[in-house]
Design an enzyme around this catalytic site. Structure first.
Site, mmCIF file in Angstrom:
data_model
loop_
_atom_site.group_PDB
_atom_site.id
_atom_site.type_symbol
_atom_site.label_atom_id
_atom_site.label_comp_id
_atom_site.label_asym_id
_atom_site.label_seq_id
_atom_site.Cartn_x
_atom_site.Cartn_y
_atom_site.Cartn_z
ATOM 1 N N GLY A 24 0.784 -1.218 0.000
ATOM 2 C CA GLY A 24 0.000 0.000 0.000
ATOM 3 C C GLY A 24 0.813 1.264 0.000
ATOM 4 O O GLY A 24 0.303 2.326 0.328
ATOM 5 N N TRP A 63 -3.506 -2.276 10.405
ATOM 6 C CA TRP A 63 -2.698 -1.853 9.251
ATOM 7 C C TRP A 63 -1.461 -1.228 9.859
ATOM 8 O O TRP A 63 -1.466 -0.085 10.294
ATOM 9 C CB TRP A 63 -3.479 -0.854 8.400
ATOM 10 C CG TRP A 63 -2.765 -0.339 7.192
ATOM 11 C CD1 TRP A 63 -1.441 -0.032 7.063
ATOM 12 C CD2 TRP A 63 -3.354 -0.055 5.916
ATOM 13 N NE1 TRP A 63 -1.158 0.412 5.807
ATOM 14 C CE2 TRP A 63 -2.309 0.415 5.087
ATOM 15 C CE3 TRP A 63 -4.641 -0.143 5.413
ATOM 16 C CZ2 TRP A 63 -2.535 0.805 3.758
ATOM 17 C CZ3 TRP A 63 -4.855 0.240 4.098
ATOM 18 C CH2 TRP A 63 -3.824 0.705 3.281
ATOM 19 N N ASN A 95 2.043 0.362 9.823
ATOM 20 C CA ASN A 95 2.977 1.061 8.940
ATOM 21 C C ASN A 95 4.412 0.759 9.324
ATOM 22 O O ASN A 95 5.172 1.627 9.780
ATOM 23 C CB ASN A 95 2.699 2.552 8.958
ATOM 24 C CG ASN A 95 1.557 2.895 8.050
ATOM 25 O OD1 ASN A 95 1.536 2.505 6.890
ATOM 26 N ND2 ASN A 95 0.574 3.598 8.570
ATOM 27 N N LYS A 129 -0.615 1.693 -5.420
ATOM 28 C CA LYS A 129 -1.103 2.988 -5.870
ATOM 29 C C LYS A 129 -0.700 3.286 -7.309
ATOM 30 O O LYS A 129 -1.207 4.234 -7.907
ATOM 31 C CB LYS A 129 -0.582 4.089 -4.935
ATOM 32 C CG LYS A 129 -1.043 3.915 -3.498
ATOM 33 C CD LYS A 129 -2.558 3.946 -3.390
ATOM 34 C CE LYS A 129 -3.018 3.954 -1.955
ATOM 35 N NZ LYS A 129 -2.805 2.667 -1.276
ATOM 36 N N TYR A 179 -9.276 6.590 10.590
ATOM 37 C CA TYR A 179 -8.609 5.296 10.760
ATOM 38 C C TYR A 179 -7.598 5.233 11.888
ATOM 39 O O TYR A 179 -7.079 4.164 12.192
ATOM 40 C CB TYR A 179 -7.868 4.918 9.471
ATOM 41 C CG TYR A 179 -6.725 5.852 9.205
ATOM 42 C CD1 TYR A 179 -5.452 5.584 9.679
ATOM 43 C CD2 TYR A 179 -6.937 7.035 8.525
ATOM 44 C CE1 TYR A 179 -4.415 6.460 9.475
ATOM 45 C CE2 TYR A 179 -5.912 7.908 8.311
ATOM 46 C CZ TYR A 179 -4.650 7.628 8.787
ATOM 47 O OH TYR A 179 -3.633 8.513 8.586
ATOM 48 N N ASP A 221 -7.894 8.678 2.551
ATOM 49 C CA ASP A 221 -7.334 9.782 1.780
ATOM 50 C C ASP A 221 -8.388 10.495 0.946
ATOM 51 O O ASP A 221 -8.180 10.780 -0.224
ATOM 52 C CB ASP A 221 -6.195 9.277 0.888
ATOM 53 C CG ASP A 221 -5.379 10.426 0.329
ATOM 54 O OD1 ASP A 221 -5.385 11.498 0.935
ATOM 55 O OD2 ASP A 221 -4.741 10.244 -0.721
#
Length: 721
Positions: free
Chosen positions: A118, A328, A330, A149, A275, A226
């Site tokens: 991602g 999720w 990072n 993306k 989120y 986003d």
């Protein structure tokens, strides 16, 4: 190499059996396990070994029992995935060609364990993805989320069906994932332009997902990240309301339509616009009320990038969403600071997960697939058995499992810090301070460290740099016409101008508080994504001066990246008013050294700069040769069934990916050694000049940050004496 380490492994005594030949008898449902066992290493003079693979339902999902008794082996899985994992464990036990007499009982704690592609920047290639799926199965990871993306059909052109060639590749990935017992989750991100209340738009979304399901995809996800926190279309406001959080009603309606019309019998995953954080918000309250109960909600932690996650935070966040969470994470993503690599272990994640409302973890890796494996292998260990997770031990096993060379191990030690704002190498920093204070022991230890760094240089001492490295400066086209949703202009690292976002869940870093310098105009400004704490302007108490963090997104110093505004998305920064961007300091710029007030860095003088350029020119001819040798090593024929050969190929790929950082590491080590020479009481102008020139060469690696916050300041301090 056993990784993840089995929960229960008992050695039953006696000598191991050297494997001469293997006969496998497997239940028809265990064909993938049988395929793994074809890779058991054999040797002349060894004994014939028989392996029986079967199923015994009723045990923990994905669990297995493995018994090695002399030359007879039984693997009993709770399900086909468990049998497959039992075969992987047997393969690890027999890596040296000898089967030890053991009994293993093993099963995972988290149901979802994997990665999400991602990030922004150079995407993984199709070959990278295929290799990653095989790696995931070997490490008992069971999830890969397709969210690149660079794929316009994933986001900007979400309405358009995939062309045949692209669809074939997705089908190939889905098939490869099934062979490794990995869920291939196809995600689509329609929120940039979708009119949620328009039945025709919903038809297009359903058709898009139906197309990839026909190609073999079984799991799907919807990303509402986003995008503006409020509904931008009047038709949607009329249908769902204009009160704060009303977009959640629209997103929940789309999720319900997808589930119903596709007849999904597997959980849908969604990223909410809000989120990050743990507090209740209007958006979350509406999601809790209207989102189907079995939908998994992605969450990044109390902030976008975090150094730790506690059980209390998981519980609070799950309550705020009214749903089970999927983390999720990072980590080890570096798209907020491409010059850095994160090659250390997963740190700071709670091990108290019994009964937690957490379905699992999807880690967001780097654009470097092979290099990401070091960190991802430690994620696999944590996800399999959090209670027994030991970061240092997992890191060592990961390095061994990927076949890391001595050079890569040295680089990993220099790039192991986490979170991004943490000191790069506290031990090395302490040694430099002690050496400056006159400690002979520290000087000698530093000499050993710097010598190891120099020894990590590639064969000809130079690797390809900007001309052959992936283009991190490429624009992301699908955002070019949607500045309101996080346009990502090109990053020109050579000019040290950054007009991209700071850290997001899988994007280039954005906006308010960014580590990146904002563009001069507001027109293309992306939505905000924060920078690491170390870069945020602060008052004397360590409080961010860029503005308050939202909700309760507070964290110990040095671990979180402050948010600005209400966190709206799982893969990018929170939305901010594009006309009120609060960026007062360019701070730590990507691809450059900090040169502002208070910096320990100084621009080299013209003669020193010239010397650095001349030095680079002299060695430029060697770069292509070094890269060619590594490419040759990677492409050598190998027995696909042999794990050692897979490790060799993986190690060659990894060394190619990190080659420029190995060069930077070696040059940084040379600068450190030169500084030690200049620090000697007998040193003169010659040694000082050599240290200054070595520093200039090290600092020339603007796009490859290795210990930049540790060694150059040390050299500068020596030169300032």
């Amino acid at each position: 190499m056993l990784t993840p380490v089995p929960r229960e492994l008992v050695t039953t005594g006696g000598d191991g059996v050297r494997v001469g030949s293997v006969a496998v008898s497997a239940d028809d449902r265990c064909a993938t396990a049988a395929a793994v066992l074809a890779g058991l290493p054999t040797a002349p003079g060894g004994s014939p070994v028989s392996v029986v693979v079967g199923l015994e339902p009723g045990g923990p999902a994905e669990g297995y029992r493995l018994v090695v008794s002399g030359s007879e082996v039984t693997i009993t899985g709770s399900d086909p995935a468990g049998a497959f994992y039992g075969a992987q464990t047997l393969l690890g036990l027999a890596a040296d060609g000898v089967l030890p007499p053991v009994t293993v009982a093993d099963w995972p704690q988290l149901r979802w364990r994997g990665t999400i592609e991602g990030f922004y920047g150079p995407p993984w290639s199709h070959a990278d993805r295929l290799a990653h799926l095989e790696f995931a199965g070997r490490h008992k990871l069971n999830t890969y989320v397709y969210a690149p993306k660079d794929d316009p059909y994933h986001r900007r052109q979400w309405r358009d069906p995939y062309p045949a060639a692209e669809l074939d590749r997705i089908g190939e990935l889905a098939a490869a994932a099934r062979r490794s017992h990995v869920r291939f989750v196809f995600s689509v991100s329609p929120g940039l332009s979708m009119v949620y209340s328009d039945p025709a738009e919903v038809d297009l979304l359903v058709a898009k997902l139906a197309q990839v399901r026909d190609a073999g995809v079984e799991d799907v996800a919807l990303l509402f990240d986003d995008i503006p926190a409020d509904l931008p279309h009047s038709a949607d406001r009329a249908a769902f309301g204009a009160a704060p959080g009303s977009s959640a009603r629209a997103h929940a309606a789309v999720c319900r339509a997808v589930i119903d019309r596709l007849g999904l019998d597997r959980p849908l995953i969604m990223v909410p616009t809000d989120y990050a954080g743990t507090s209740a918000t209007p958006h979350r309250e509406l999601l809790a009320a209207e989102l189907p109960a079995d939908v998994l909600v992605w969450w990044t932690g109390r902030d976008i990038v975090v150094g730790d996650i506690t059980r209390a935070e998981i519980d609070a966040a799950a309550r705020s969403y009214g749903h089970e969470l999927l983390l999720w994470d990072n980590f080890p993503v570096n798209d907020f600071d491409f010059p850095r690599l994160f090659l250390g272990p997963l740190l700071g994640r709670t091990t108290e997960l019994a009964g937690a409302p957490l379905a699992g973890i999807t880690a967001n890796p780097m654009p470097h697939e092979a290099a990401s494996r070091i960190a991802v292998a430690t994620v696999a260990e944590w996800a399999w058995n959090p209670a027994s997770y030991d970061a240092d031990a997992a890191h060592e096993r990961a390095l061994s499992a990927v076949g890391a060379s001595a050079a890569v191990r040295t680089l990993a030690g220099a790039c192991a810090s986490w979170p991004p704002s943490a000191p790069q190498d506290p031990q090395l920093s302490a040694l430099t301070e002690a050496a400056l204070g006159g400690s002979p022991a520290a000087v000698e230890e530093l000499r050993d460290r710097f010598t190891a760094m120099v020894a990590a240089a590639p064969a000809d001492d130079r690797m390809p740099r900007d001309d052959t490295a992936p283009d991190y400066n490429a624009a992301v086209p699908e955002h070019a016409d949607t500045p309101h949703a996080g346009a990502v202009p090109a990053v020109d690292l050579r000019e040290r101008r950054v007009s991209v976002p700071a850290h997001r869940v899988g994007s280039l870093p954005t906006g308010a508080g960014s580590t990146y310098q904002q563009p001069a105009t507001d027109d293309a400004a992306p939505q905000g994504k924060p920078r690491p704490d170390s870069a945020a302007p602060q008052d004397g108490n360590g409080t961010s001066l860029d503005g308050p963090t939202p909700q309760d997104a507070t964290a110990p110093d040095g671990d979180h990246m402050p948010l600005h505004g209400t966190a709206p998305g799982g893969d990018r920064a929170p939305a901010v008013d594009l006309h009120e961007r609060r960026v007062s300091v360019p701070a730590h710029r990507v691809g450059s050294l900090p040169t502002g007030a208070g910096s320990t860095y100084q621009q080299p003088s013209t003669p020193t700069t010239a010397a650095a350029a001349e030095s680079a020119d002299e060695r430029q001819r060697q770069e292509a040769d070094a890269a060619a040798r590594l490419a040759h090593a990677e492409q050598q024929p190998a027995d696909a069934a042999a794990p050692v050969d897979e490790r060799r190929r993986s190690a060659a790929r990894m060394e190619r990916e990190v080659g420029p950082w190995l060069v930077a590491l070696a040059d940084t080590g040379r600068a450190g050694l030169a500084a030690l020479a200049a620090l000697s009481p007998s040193a003169g102008e010659r040694e000082r000049r050599a240290a200054a020139e070595a520093l200039a060469v090290a600092e020339a690696h603007e796009q490859h940050n290795v210990l930049r916050d540790v060694v150059p300041p040390f050299v500068q301090a020596v030169l300032a004496r």
